[in-house]
Design an enzyme around this catalytic site. Structure first.
Site, PDB file in Angstrom:
ATOM      1  NE  ARG A   1     -10.100  -2.619  -2.320  1.00  0.00           N
ATOM      2  CZ  ARG A   1      -9.352  -2.700  -1.294  1.00  0.00           C
ATOM      3  NH1 ARG A   1      -8.066  -2.882  -0.379  1.00  0.00           N
ATOM      4  NH2 ARG A   1      -9.737  -1.512  -0.705  1.00  0.00           N
TER       5      ARG A   1
ATOM      6  CG  ASP B   1       0.277  -2.349   6.927  1.00  0.00           C
ATOM      7  OD1 ASP B   1      -0.758  -2.456   7.329  1.00  0.00           O
ATOM      8  OD2 ASP B   1       0.389  -1.162   6.213  1.00  0.00           O
TER       9      ASP B   1
ATOM     10  CG  PHE C   1      -1.420   1.245   0.989  1.00  0.00           C
ATOM     11  CD1 PHE C   1      -2.721   0.699   0.958  1.00  0.00           C
ATOM     12  CD2 PHE C   1      -1.272   2.110   1.310  1.00  0.00           C
ATOM     13  CE1 PHE C   1      -4.432   2.191   0.168  1.00  0.00           C
ATOM     14  CE2 PHE C   1      -2.247   3.418   1.577  1.00  0.00           C
ATOM     15  CZ  PHE C   1      -3.803   2.426   0.926  1.00  0.00           C
TER      16      PHE C   1
ATOM     17  CE1 TYR D   1      -8.607   2.552   7.127  1.00  0.00           C
ATOM     18  CE2 TYR D   1      -7.841   3.635   8.818  1.00  0.00           C
ATOM     19  CZ  TYR D   1      -8.618   2.809   7.707  1.00  0.00           C
ATOM     20  OH  TYR D   1      -6.608   3.585   6.618  1.00  0.00           O
ATOM     21  CE  LYS D   2      -7.512  -0.855   5.743  1.00  0.00           C
ATOM     22  NZ  LYS D   2      -8.925  -0.376   4.706  1.00  0.00           N
TER      23      LYS D   2
HETATM   24  C1  LIG Z   1      -2.624  -1.959   4.357  1.00  0.00           C
HETATM   25  C2  LIG Z   1      -2.540  -0.298   4.568  1.00  0.00           C
HETATM   26  N1  LIG Z   1      -1.780   0.695   5.013  1.00  0.00           N
HETATM   27  C3  LIG Z   1      -1.747   1.631   6.036  1.00  0.00           C
HETATM   28  C4  LIG Z   1      -3.343   1.747   4.944  1.00  0.00           C
HETATM   29  C5  LIG Z   1      -2.838   4.075   6.222  1.00  0.00           C
HETATM   30  O1  LIG Z   1      -3.811   3.709   6.778  1.00  0.00           O
HETATM   31  P1  LIG Z   1      -3.808   4.962   7.160  1.00  0.00           P
HETATM   32  O2  LIG Z   1      -4.287   6.364   5.732  1.00  0.00           O
HETATM   33  O3  LIG Z   1      -4.967   4.975   8.207  1.00  0.00           O
HETATM   34  O4  LIG Z   1      -3.087   6.168   7.787  1.00  0.00           O
HETATM   35  C6  LIG Z   1      -3.461   1.573   4.036  1.00  0.00           C
HETATM   36  C7  LIG Z   1      -5.474   2.050   4.459  1.00  0.00           C
HETATM   37  O5  LIG Z   1      -6.123   2.068   3.953  1.00  0.00           O
HETATM   38  C8  LIG Z   1      -3.214   0.218   4.209  1.00  0.00           C
HETATM   39  O6  LIG Z   1      -4.963  -0.693   3.894  1.00  0.00           O
END
Ligand SMILES: Cc1ncc(COP(=O)(O)O)c(C=O)c1O
Length: 403
Positions: A378, A204, A135, A229-230
């Site tokens: 998705r 992560d 990500f 939040y997921k």
């Molecule tokens: C795998 C992953 N890492 C990091 C994040 C980013 O998180 P945040 O925007 O809450 O910092 C996301 C957001 O969807 C994600 O899917």
């Protein structure tokens, strides 16, 4: 009624988690409608609201803030919420208490974890490995962390990690589940390989927490971050979490040593003396409204195990793939999510050239998934509230849209 919709009915009738669905605010009116509507398959982006959350927030705002005001930092447990809620998340990721704090965003926690990891290893280790398919935020932050710590950043795919590890490796930042493909990476074996090279593993967990067992303690993960939040349904922008393995906590040198992580935050000392334990991961004043919404959202886990959620998640994604194969012209979409259970998260990603347009039409017809550039559809399956009937109907509408 088709064979698959009959089977969906039977699967729903046998589903032990089905009663939990009523805790969520969903489009229940459409449950038995012939046409698909209100099918929410985007819980891998933003989990649905639970019915107990608005009342809790109302109490936090009206009574705790409105009446008790400053007293609530103590009397309503605001000050200790980051570690209290961290302990609530701990069993969901296979961690003993005292190793997780909640707060800040995942992005910020990636920064804390990665810089702290690099600071824990021998300074001759001058390379950080990062998942090349990550990500994006993790990649951006890893680049900055490398620059700040004077290390070189090397992007590699998770499959390439074992060969890329060596004496130069300081730390490796990996995603447990790939946000785009839904591929579940092998956390136990990758962590073991990283340790064998003398480096530290930072995971992560955004797309695995609340969807599948993680086993942080069991597999000796060093540091981990994740969002709430997921699949934890904490609400938009709900605070993330940071795990620091107990035996590393004394060496956790935070790059953001805010006053909330001080041993005596109210001593107002000009010099920094870090608090013991996971508290070192805190930074500044926590976002209490979001944090306490998350705490209310986590109550459902008193009644359900991660193992049961994982079993239903795999059954839902298997069933969705089966329905898509049955209803869609062969070759119209290609699944980029692995068939093997041990390589699958809780989403199905389908590739087709016109994915952006297809997702728009799906959303117009009430099937909410999302689109990821350039050609990926998705569909997230949150086992706490997605039913087999919805799964079958979503596949049917998808086939109609793909036409
Ligand atoms: C795998 C992953 N890492 C990091 C994040 C980013 O998180 P945040 O925007 O809450 O910092 C996301 C957001 O969807 C994600 O899917």
């Amino acid at each position: 009624m088709s064979e698959l919709s009959l089977r969906a009915k039977k699967l729903d009738a046998a589903d032990e988690l089905a009663p939990l669905r009523s805790r969520f605010v969903l489009d229940n009116a459409s449950d038995h409608a012939a046409d698909a509507a209100g099918i929410y398959l985007d819980g891998n982006s933003l989990g649905a609201l639970q019915a107990n959350v608005p009342g809790r927030i109302e109490d936090v705002v009206r009574r705790q803030w409105g009446e008790l005001r400053i007293r609530s930092w103590d009397e309503s447990g605001w000050w200790t919420a980051p570690e209290r809620i961290g302990d609530r998340i701990a069993p969901l990721v296979g961690a003993a208490p005292g190793q997780i704090v909640v707060g800040d965003s995942t992005s910020v926690n990636v920064f804390k974890a990665l810089v702290a990891a690099v600071r824990m290893v021998d300074p001759t280790r001058d390379e950080i490995l990062v998942d090349a398919t990550t990500f994006p935020t993790d990649g951006y932050i890893a680049e900055s962390a490398a620059r700040l710590t004077g290390r070189t950043l090397r992007p590699v795919t998770p499959a390439e990690v074992p060969a890329a590890l060596g004496e130069r490796t300081a730390a490796v930042l990996l995603n447990h589940v790939d946000y785009r493909s839904g591929r579940l990476h092998d956390l136990p074996s990758l962590t073991a390989a990283i340790h064998a090279s003398g480096a530290l593993a930072v995971w992560d967990l955004c797309h695995s927490v609340g969807a599948l067992p993680v086993g942080l303690d069991e597999h000796g993960v060093d540091l981990a971050v994740g969002c709430t939040y997921k699949y934890l349904n904490g609400g938009p922008g709900a605070p993330a979490f940071l795990y620091v393995r107990r035996d590393l906590q004394d060496r956790f040198d935070s790059p953001l040593p805010g006053w909330n992580s001080h041993a005596e935050p109210f001593g107002m000392s000009q010099s920094y003396d870090p608090a013991p334990g996971a508290l070192r991961g805190r930074v500044g004043t926590p976002d209490i409204l979001s944090m306490l919404a998350l705490e209310a959202a986590l109550e459902i886990w008193d009644e359900v195990s991660v193992a049961a959620v994982r079993a239903k998640s795999l059954a839902l994604t298997d069933f969705f793939l089966e329905c898509v194969a049955a209803y869609t012209e062969p070759g119209r979409v290609t699944s980029v999510t692995p068939e093997l259970h041990e390589e699958r998260g809780s989403q199905i990603a389908l590739r087709c050239p016109d994915a952006g347009d297809v997702m728009k039409q799906l959303i117009d017809r009430g099937v909410v998934g999302d689109f990821r550039n350039p050609d990926v559809l998705r569909f997230g399956f949150s086992p706490l509230y997605v039913s087999f009937a919805e799964t079958e109907r979503a596949a049917r509408v998808l086939a109609e849209v793909l036409g």
